[in-house]
Design an enzyme around this catalytic site. Structure first.
Site, PDB file in Angstrom:
ATOM      1  N   HIS A   1     -23.190  39.971 -69.285  1.00 45.84           N
ATOM      2  CA  HIS A   1     -22.376  39.022 -68.546  1.00 45.84           C
ATOM      3  C   HIS A   1     -22.621  37.566 -68.692  1.00 45.84           C
ATOM      4  CE1 HIS A   1     -19.471  38.118 -65.446  1.00 45.84           C
ATOM      5  NE2 HIS A   1     -20.140  37.133 -64.881  1.00 45.84           N
ATOM      6  N   CYS A   2     -21.726  36.612 -69.141  1.00 46.30           N
ATOM      7  CA  CYS A   2     -22.128  35.487 -69.372  1.00 46.30           C
ATOM      8  C   CYS A   2     -21.696  34.328 -68.071  1.00 46.30           C
ATOM      9  CB  CYS A   2     -21.309  34.721 -70.804  1.00 46.30           C
ATOM     10  SG  CYS A   2     -21.713  33.334 -71.117  1.00 46.30           S
ATOM     11  N   PRO A   3     -22.632  33.872 -67.587  1.00 41.57           N
ATOM     12  CA  PRO A   3     -22.354  32.965 -66.276  1.00 41.57           C
ATOM     13  C   PRO A   3     -21.488  31.738 -66.752  1.00 41.57           C
ATOM     14  CG  PRO A   3     -24.668  32.756 -66.825  1.00 41.57           C
ATOM     15  CD  PRO A   3     -24.128  34.044 -67.840  1.00 41.57           C
TER      16      PRO A   3
ATOM     17  N   GLU B   1     -18.246  33.096 -66.996  1.00 41.51           N
ATOM     18  CA  GLU B   1     -17.771  33.858 -66.137  1.00 41.51           C
ATOM     19  C   GLU B   1     -16.917  35.137 -66.398  1.00 41.51           C
ATOM     20  OE1 GLU B   1     -18.100  34.866 -62.253  1.00 41.51           O
ATOM     21  OE2 GLU B   1     -19.171  33.199 -63.030  1.00 41.51           O
ATOM     22  N   ASN B   2     -17.502  35.820 -67.481  1.00 43.11           N
ATOM     23  CA  ASN B   2     -16.826  37.055 -67.998  1.00 43.11           C
ATOM     24  C   ASN B   2     -17.780  37.967 -68.561  1.00 43.11           C
ATOM     25  OD1 ASN B   2     -14.550  38.716 -68.460  1.00 43.11           O
ATOM     26  ND2 ASN B   2     -14.055  37.528 -70.187  1.00 43.11           N
TER      27      ASN B   2
END
Length: 267
Positions: free
Chosen positions: A127-129, A132-133
């Site tokens: 999950h890539c902050p 945000e996905n």
């Protein structure tokens, strides 16, 4: 749309990324960098190319951050055979399939539940902050394309910022005239290093046909925990074919093939 939806983490992160991207671009144009000199000399092709690359990287960012990363379907319809096959997850019987305690579905092989997104994601990577996905089966190739283009833009930006840094004394006067550009240079340098590390690590993982989650947590994943190697690694060419979503066998079939090969070698 409810007013509070505009303050959701996704909207804030994407808005911040967009403003930061165009803010840095504006700084490079307003200072005496190579961009300004090219423009003054009538060499408009290079500034326009830079703007096109910035816009393309931003569009790729939005595409990756907004698209479905490969969510497992949780709404099973009786007539939907594809959804039924996905939900029952036809994994070899020797592999203990566990129902997701959050989604209450039987996830396919290599899927994982993301608590931030609240969904199970096929071929979950991470999950890539900053997006945000999640990065998963559907958007991982685009994520890699984005990293490549973003690194190119960042390195070009580092060169442009450096081209406008004319050091002179007294330093207080230089700081007033070039402090913002110098801060931009440092920021671009940091972002370039991060993007280069991410791109290099993901290229390595793609070449091995593994994911960030599997690479870090292999000792905790049922189908990898007691396996001597990577059951999905079929060589560079086939790994790239799988990653690019060319017609290929399912992960379950690849896993079963590897088990059969391992069994035949021990006989």
């Amino acid at each position: 749309m409810a007013p509070w939806a505009l303050l959701s983490p996704g909207v804030l992160v994407r808005t911040g990324h967009t403003l930061l991207t165009w803010g840095i671009t504006l700084v490079l144009f307003l200072h005496d960098t190579a961009l300004r000199r090219w423009e003054e000399q009538g060499k408009l092709l290079l500034p326009l190319t830079f703007l096109l690359l910035v816009q393309s990287s931003l569009l790729l960012y939005l595409a990756v951050s907004l698209m479905d990363p490969g969510y497992v379907n949780t709404q099973l319809q009786p007539q939907d055979s594809a959804a039924k096959e996905e939900q029952t997850a036809m994994v070899p019987q020797i592999y203990p399939v566990r129902r997701c305690r959050y989604c209450l579905v039987l996830p396919p092989l290599r899927a994982r539940h993301c608590r931030e997104c609240g969904r199970c994601v096929r071929r979950y990577d991470h999950h890539c902050p900053w997006m945000e996905n999640c990065v998963g089966e559907r958007n991982h190739p685009l994520f890699l394309a984005y990293l490549t283009l973003q690194l190119l833009v960042l390195l070009w930006g580092v060169y442009l910022a450096w081209s406008g840094l004319h050091f002179f004394r007294p330093w207080s006067q230089w700081l007033r005239s070039s402090g913002l550009l110098f801060a931009t240079f440092l920021l671009l340098l940091i972002f370039s290093g991060v993007a280069a590390l991410l791109l290099g690590s993901h290229l390595y993982l793609v070449a091995q046909n593994t994911t960030t989650w599997e690479f870090i947590s292999a000792h905790r994943i049922n189908y990898l925990r007691q396996h001597p190697g990577n059951p999905f690694d079929r060589g560079l060419a086939r790994n790239l074919a799988h990653f690019c979503r060319w017609p290929s066998a399912s992960w379950e079939n690849l896993w079963a093939e590897d088990q059969e090969e391992a069994s035949s070698q021990t006989v």
